[in-house]
Every structure is written in C-alpha cells, then in structure tokens.
Design an enzyme around this catalytic site. Structure first.
Site, short mmCIF file in Angstrom:
data_model
loop_
_atom_site.label_atom_id
_atom_site.label_comp_id
_atom_site.label_asym_id
_atom_site.label_seq_id
_atom_site.Cartn_x
_atom_site.Cartn_y
_atom_site.Cartn_z
N GLU A 124 13.46 -30.42 -23.83
CA GLU A 124 12.66 -30.16 -22.62
C GLU A 124 13.16 -28.89 -21.94
O GLU A 124 14.37 -28.75 -21.70
CB GLU A 124 12.77 -31.35 -21.66
CG GLU A 124 12.14 -32.62 -22.21
CD GLU A 124 12.14 -33.77 -21.20
OE1 GLU A 124 12.54 -33.57 -20.04
OE2 GLU A 124 11.74 -34.88 -21.61
N GLU A 191 3.05 -31.47 -20.85
CA GLU A 191 2.82 -32.75 -20.17
C GLU A 191 2.31 -32.55 -18.76
O GLU A 191 2.91 -31.81 -17.96
CB GLU A 191 4.14 -33.57 -20.18
CG GLU A 191 3.97 -34.92 -19.50
CD GLU A 191 5.11 -35.90 -19.80
OE1 GLU A 191 5.98 -35.60 -20.65
OE2 GLU A 191 5.12 -36.98 -19.17
O1 KIV Z 1 9.62 -39.33 -24.55
C1 KIV Z 1 8.40 -39.28 -24.75
O2 KIV Z 1 7.73 -40.27 -25.05
C2 KIV Z 1 7.76 -37.97 -24.62
C3 KIV Z 1 6.25 -37.94 -24.66
C4 KIV Z 1 5.71 -38.43 -23.38
C5 KIV Z 1 5.73 -36.62 -25.02
O3 KIV Z 1 8.39 -36.99 -24.47
#
Ligand code: KIV
Length: 273
Positions: A124, A191
């Site tokens: 991220e 997201e």
């Molecule tokens: O951890 C997760 O499930 C994610 C998705 C929402 C993309 O990163």
C-alpha cells in the site's frame, strides 16, 4: 463444469494480465484466506486471488488490518497456494513489515514468496515506499500497488470515506500510479476513489488497474469474498454487490442440525456403523 475439469489448466501470469488489459478483457479478482475457499474460487475461474490483509478483519475479527502479522499472512497464503491451480496468487505484505526500510521490505517479501509459494506481493502506498518497491522488484518478486483508500493508513485518514476527491490528493494519486508503473509494478489496486479519477489512471498507465469502489472504467474488479458472499452482513458500502446470503443459509443449516440432534433425528441407522 469447473475450470479444473478441463484437460490443461493454463496458469494466469502477470504477462497474461497485461495482455488482458491490452485486449480490453476485464480481470476478476477476489480474496481468499484458506484452502477450501481458495479451491472453490479458483475452480470457478477467477483470475487473481488476493490473500488480503483483510484476513485481519474477516478471519481474525480485528477492527483494522493493522494487527495481522507476517507469520499469520504466510500461514493464510500457504493454505491458499495449496488449493490453487490456475489463478495468480497475490499476498498483502502486512503493516509494519515493509514501511520501515527497504531491506526489511525485501526480507518480508522473500519470506512470503519462499515460505508460501505465492506468485506476487501487494503493498500500500506510492512515493513514500518507492525504495521498498524497487528493492523487492530487484529481487524478481512481482509487485502489485494499492492506492486511494489504503486501510493500513486508516489512523492517518481517520475515516473510511472516499479518497482523492480533492484536486491535490487526486494529483498525487495519479503521480503515484505513474511512479509505481515506472518502478515496474505489474498492476495497481485503486480503492474507494471517484470513478472519473480511476478512469484517468487506467487510461494513463499501461499496467492493469483493478478497482474496489473505483467505478467500472478500470481494467478489473476486486471484492472481499466474505462481503460478496454475504457471510459478513454489517459491512455494506455502496460499492459492494452481494451475490449470495451465505449468513442466512449457514445459520439455517446450523439451526436444522441443532434441531435434528436435539430431536434424536440425527444420526439415523443409515448414518451409523
Ligand atoms: O486486504 C484486502 O482485502 C484488500 C482488498 C480490499 C483490495 O486489499
């Protein structure tokens, strides 16, 4: 017939995902965290399985994704990989195991790849984690980026509302997407951002852009499996389409079982040895 029943299974690779974007074929992605669920999702024909750190929420019951550890992610990933024959398996590097420095990031990525047998990792963030992304990629580990609402930074955001509505944040997100592409990431998850911005990102970068709450003008979609199957019921954001109500089905099945046991209807002679 499931995909697995067909004679030769062609594994999805980062290269195939790139080709799918180029020919305009949408990419399907779902999370899975265990062997049984991953086997069902894979046999149904999904392209990407994400062992998301959302396991922290839906598997472990934490409020955020922050508590899950690298060891726990590796445990989930290992179980998923054992079941998967076709999909590419991507694993989230959890909070605290890559942001510190690029050596730690590389160590964490290598542990995931070596110990679980997964095919790629997800991180991220954008420019803040550039060194880590480059270092991981330099070891030959495919990296998927994740921009917009990045749940590992929830305490910085303070809320789960839509990100990048303001011009400055939208501009940074577009720059970060370009940077991740330049670094060599094979795909980016966006997201909970405005659909118009997601469209712009998908048109700007040449790598696949997978959306969750980012509208339909991207190269693919991802959802958390427990949410789309209706196992979790309390989480109902606008972007979530619920394809089943497994919570009701499971509750009814368990209640029927309890009743049969109490009523001495289970087991019968034919269910005994
Ligand atoms: O951890 C997760 O499930 C994610 C998705 C929402 C993309 O990163």
């Amino acid at each position: 017939m499931s995909v697995h029943q067909s004679s030769n299974i062609k594994r999805i690779t980062t290269h195939i995902l790139q080709e799918m974007k180029m020919r305009g074929e949408k990419i399907s992605m779902l999370t899975a965290y265990d062997y049984s669920m991953a086997g069902i999702v894979d046999a149904a024909g999904i392209d990407i399985i994400l062992v998301g750190d959302s396991a922290s929420n839906v598997m472990a019951g934490h409020e955020t994704t922050l508590p899950i550890t690298l060891d726990q992610m590796i445990y989930h990933a290992t179980s998923v990989v054992r079941a998967v024959k076709r999909a590419i398996v991507v694993v989230d590097i959890p909070f605290g195991s890559y942001q510190g420095n690029s050596s730690e990031a590389l160590r964490s990525a290598i542990r995931i790849m070596k110990e679980s047998g997964a095919h790629a990792i997800k991180v991220e963030g954008g420019s803040e984690i550039k060194e880590s992304v480059i270092r991981i990629l330099s070891a030959g580990v495919p990296v998927m980026g994740h921009l917009g609402l990045t749940p590992q930074s929830i305490y910085k955001f303070g809320t789960y509302t839509v990100r990048a509505k303001e011009e400055e944040e939208a501009k940074k997100l577009l720059e970060d997407a370009k940077l991740l592409e330049e670094c060599g990431c094979f795909a980016i998850v966006l997201e909970k951002i405005p659909a118009s911005l997601a469209k712009k990102v998908a048109e700007t970068v040449s790598i696949p852009v997978i959306g969750i709450g980012a509208g339909g003008h991207v190269d693919g979609q991802v959802l958390v499996i427990h949410d789309m199957l209706g196992i979790t019921q309390e989480f109902k954001p606008r972007f979530l389409r619920q394809y089943a109500d497994l919570q009701s089905i499971m509750t009814k099945a368990v209640q029927d079982y309890i009743k049969d046991v109490k009523d001495r209807d289970f087991p019968t002679e034919s269910e005994s040895y």
